[in-house]
Design a protein around this motif. Sequence first.
Motif, PDB file in Angstrom:
ATOM      1  N   ILE A  22       0.818  -1.211   0.000  1.00 20.85           N
ATOM      2  CA  ILE A  22       0.000   0.000   0.000  1.00 20.85           C
ATOM      3  C   ILE A  22       0.859   1.272   0.000  1.00 20.85           C
ATOM      4  O   ILE A  22       0.409   2.337  -0.420  1.00 20.85           O
ATOM      5  CB  ILE A  22      -1.006  -0.017   1.180  1.00 20.85           C
ATOM      6  N   ILE A  50      -3.338  -4.847   2.097  1.00 19.14           N
ATOM      7  CA  ILE A  50      -3.818  -4.458   0.777  1.00 19.14           C
ATOM      8  C   ILE A  50      -2.614  -4.293  -0.150  1.00 19.14           C
ATOM      9  O   ILE A  50      -1.635  -3.635   0.207  1.00 19.14           O
ATOM     10  CB  ILE A  50      -4.620  -3.155   0.848  1.00 19.14           C
ATOM     11  N   VAL A  52      -1.323  -3.933  -4.525  1.00 11.33           N
ATOM     12  CA  VAL A  52      -1.692  -3.576  -5.895  1.00 11.33           C
ATOM     13  C   VAL A  52      -0.938  -4.525  -6.818  1.00 11.33           C
ATOM     14  O   VAL A  52       0.289  -4.628  -6.760  1.00 11.33           O
ATOM     15  CB  VAL A  52      -1.343  -2.111  -6.211  1.00 11.33           C
ATOM     16  N   LYS A  65      -6.551  -4.127  -7.323  1.00 12.94           N
ATOM     17  CA  LYS A  65      -6.345  -4.102  -5.887  1.00 12.94           C
ATOM     18  C   LYS A  65      -6.526  -5.529  -5.376  1.00 12.94           C
ATOM     19  O   LYS A  65      -7.427  -6.234  -5.806  1.00 12.94           O
ATOM     20  CB  LYS A  65      -7.333  -3.160  -5.219  1.00 12.94           C
TER      21      LYS A  65
END
Length: 69
Positions: A22, A50, A52, A65
Motif C-alpha cells: 500500500i 492491501i 496492488v 487491488k
Amino acid sequence: NYITIEGLATQATSTEVSLFNILGTKVMDTTLDNTTNTQMISTNGLSTGIYVLKLESGETQLTKKLIIK
C-alpha cells in the motif's frame, strides 16, 4: 495462499507481474510464461494487507487491488 491469474494464453508475449504494498514498495516481481491459461503465484511470506497487482504484456497493462488475509 496463492494468486491465480487466468486468461494469459490470449497474450502473444510473456507477462510481467509486479506486486506493490500500500506504500508503493515493490514486494514481488516475476515473469509468467503464456503457454498455459492459468498461472498461480505463491503469497507465502507476504503479510496481511492491501496490495496492488500490476500485469504487463506487450502494450497491455492491468492493475488490480488485492487483499491478502
